[in-house]
Design an enzyme around this catalytic site. Structure first.
Site, PDB file in Angstrom:
ATOM      1  N   ASP A  60      -2.249   1.979  -4.456  1.00 21.20           N
ATOM      2  CA  ASP A  60      -3.516   2.318  -3.802  1.00 21.20           C
ATOM      3  C   ASP A  60      -4.577   1.278  -4.144  1.00 21.20           C
ATOM      4  O   ASP A  60      -4.467   0.536  -5.130  1.00 21.20           O
ATOM      5  CB  ASP A  60      -3.997   3.702  -4.239  1.00 21.20           C
ATOM      6  CG  ASP A  60      -3.053   4.809  -3.769  1.00 21.20           C
ATOM      7  OD1 ASP A  60      -2.405   4.607  -2.721  1.00 21.20           O
ATOM      8  OD2 ASP A  60      -2.973   5.845  -4.450  1.00 21.20           O
TER       9      ASP A  60
ATOM     10  N   HIS B 260       0.815  -1.219   0.000  1.00 17.67           N
ATOM     11  CA  HIS B 260       0.000   0.000   0.000  1.00 17.67           C
ATOM     12  C   HIS B 260       0.852   1.275   0.000  1.00 17.67           C
ATOM     13  O   HIS B 260       0.313   2.380  -0.137  1.00 17.67           O
ATOM     14  CB  HIS B 260      -0.934  -0.003   1.212  1.00 17.67           C
ATOM     15  CG  HIS B 260      -2.299   0.522   0.899  1.00 17.67           C
ATOM     16  ND1 HIS B 260      -2.538   1.514  -0.009  1.00 17.67           N
ATOM     17  CD2 HIS B 260      -3.522   0.184   1.393  1.00 17.67           C
ATOM     18  CE1 HIS B 260      -3.824   1.786  -0.065  1.00 17.67           C
ATOM     19  NE2 HIS B 260      -4.451   0.982   0.776  1.00 17.67           N
TER      20      HIS B 260
END
Length: 433
Positions: A410, A406
């Site tokens: 995204d 992450h």
């Protein structure tokens, strides 16, 4: 003239190797080309051949030692040749430390609770006190070195035994079944039912004969454990699942099987290699505060072995055809299972695929293979009823599990990647465009 043999550099990324076995002992004759020792590097084990002929005069690196590349591991020369000039002060200190460790290990073996003859290890003073007080010291836990029973252990045992409160009936039953009431952990008075319960538990333990063994991690397992821990700590990972219909993919595989044995892994590697180029962040690497982006794909394909997991890499899979990809995966898998992979064949990956569908797993969260930022898990194919145009039909459905870092990927990017991947899998003819 005596020569030092050094740890070879077996791959571009190799920094050190761990000695796992010596095929020769000191003073053994050695011919050039003989297997000399076995070294473990980056989850691979390689046999190293001697580059010299003569006698193995000195083993500098013992089994279990990790040696940096190009550092000495042994000395080969002529019989009785003086090698003092080849032994550095540091190496002499290492030999002294090794001797100290050997001596310590010997002491530890001699000082265990039971010696080689099975006798309980107990200090003379503790044994004398135990005999005087009718204490079965085989039931006493020793607090001395390596479980050795010392005087304080016997004193505490006697003190606790004298504090025991037990009914006369329970005492008789304890004597009948040879049970020491001090072994029963109870704050108030011990009764007959406590003796019976303890006896049943003891019989259960005797019948089960529970045994716990400790086994040292292999070098491969140590590396896997270290890297999985690093990945867990480095990457804030999120796993995304999607279900795909592989009806058309299945049809293509059946058609191709008449010519070449293509697997679902082969097909998905080909598709993912193409789709990744449209999502460079999933094919990237984080380097400090920079992101390394690529216009190529090196696809890692996980191979499960008894000793652990290896991830050989299909280099530049984005420009290779399905048949070539299939052949390489089969060759790399064969090498992995026969300990023939080179260091270069398991490094340089940019993305990884892990297929455990053959075990019936429907969903899992694969752990990212650092320094990559994404890994795709392939799950089992299940014949599933679905509704099409108001009718129920059976379709082969497969779950895909994408774990992404992450820091750079995204949720929206991961979702778009899976959506595009689903489109290609369900319509593989798009590969022809």
């Amino acid at each position: 003239m005596a020569k030092q043999l050094t740890m070879p550099k077996l791959g571009l990324t190799m920094k050190s190797g761990r000695i796992v076995k010596w095929y020769k002992s000191e003073n053994d004759p050695v011919n050039k080309g003989d297997k000399l020792y076995s070294v473990e590097t980056d989850k691979l084990t390689n046999d190293i051949e001697s580059t010299e002929s003569g006698v193995l005069l000195k083993i500098i690196a013992d089994v279990g030692d990790t040696v940096p590349c190009l550092e000495p591991v042994c000395i080969i020369g002529e019989v009785n040749e003086d090698i003092s000039q080849l032994l550095t002060i540091e190496e002499n200190e290492k030999i002294e430390v090794k001797d100290e460790k050997t001596e310590t290990k010997t002491l530890e073996v001699k000082d265990t609770k039971k010696d080689a003859g099975g006798r309980i290890k107990i200090s003379p003073a503790a044994k004398k006190l135990a005999i005087e007080n009718d204490v079965d010291f085989s039931k006493v836990m020793g607090a001395g070195p390596n479980g050795r029973i010392i005087l304080d252990d016997i004193e505490k045992f006697i003190e606790n035994r004298n504090k025991i409160k037990i009914t006369p009936a329970a005492q008789k039953m304890a004597e009948k079944y040879s049970i020491d009431p001090s072994e029963i952990n109870k704050d108030d008075r011990i009764r007959k039912e406590d003796i019976l319960k303890f006896r049943m538990e003891k019989n259960l333990i005797d019948s089960a004969n529970p045994i716990e063994e400790r086994a040292s991690m292999t070098g491969m397992r140590k590396i896997i454990a270290e890297r999985m821990s690093d990945s867990w700590n480095i990457s804030p990972a999120v796993t995304f699942d999607i279900r795909v219909d592989i009806t058309k993919l299945k049809e293509i595989r059946e058609q191709l099987k008449k010519t070449v044995n293509i697997t679902y892994t082969d097909l998905i590697v080909r598709i993912v290699s193409k789709v990744l180029l449209d999502f460079p962040l999933l094919n990237s690497t984080v380097d400090g505060e920079e992101i390394i982006l690529r216009n190529y794909v090196n696809m890692g394909v996980a191979v499960a072995l008894k000793e652990g997991l290896l991830v050989p890499v299909v280099k530049y899979s984005n420009i290779k055809g399905l048949e070539q990809i299939s052949a390489e995966i089969k060759e790399l898998s064969y090498k992995a299972k026969n300990n023939q992979l080179t260091t270069d064949e398991i490094t340089g990956g940019t993305f990884t695929i892990s297929n455990i569908g053959m075990f019936g797993v429907e969903s899992f969260s694969p752990i990212i293979n650092q320094p990559e930022v994404g890994i795709l898990g392939i799950n089992a194919i299940a014949e599933t009823p679905v509704v099409e145009n108001g009718n129920i039909v059976i379709r082969p459905l497969m779950n895909l599990s994408l774990t992404a870092d992450h820091r750079v990927v995204d949720g929206a990017v991961a979702a778009q990647f899976l959506s595009k991947l689903k489109e290609y899998i369900e319509n593989p003819a798009l590969l022809l465009l």
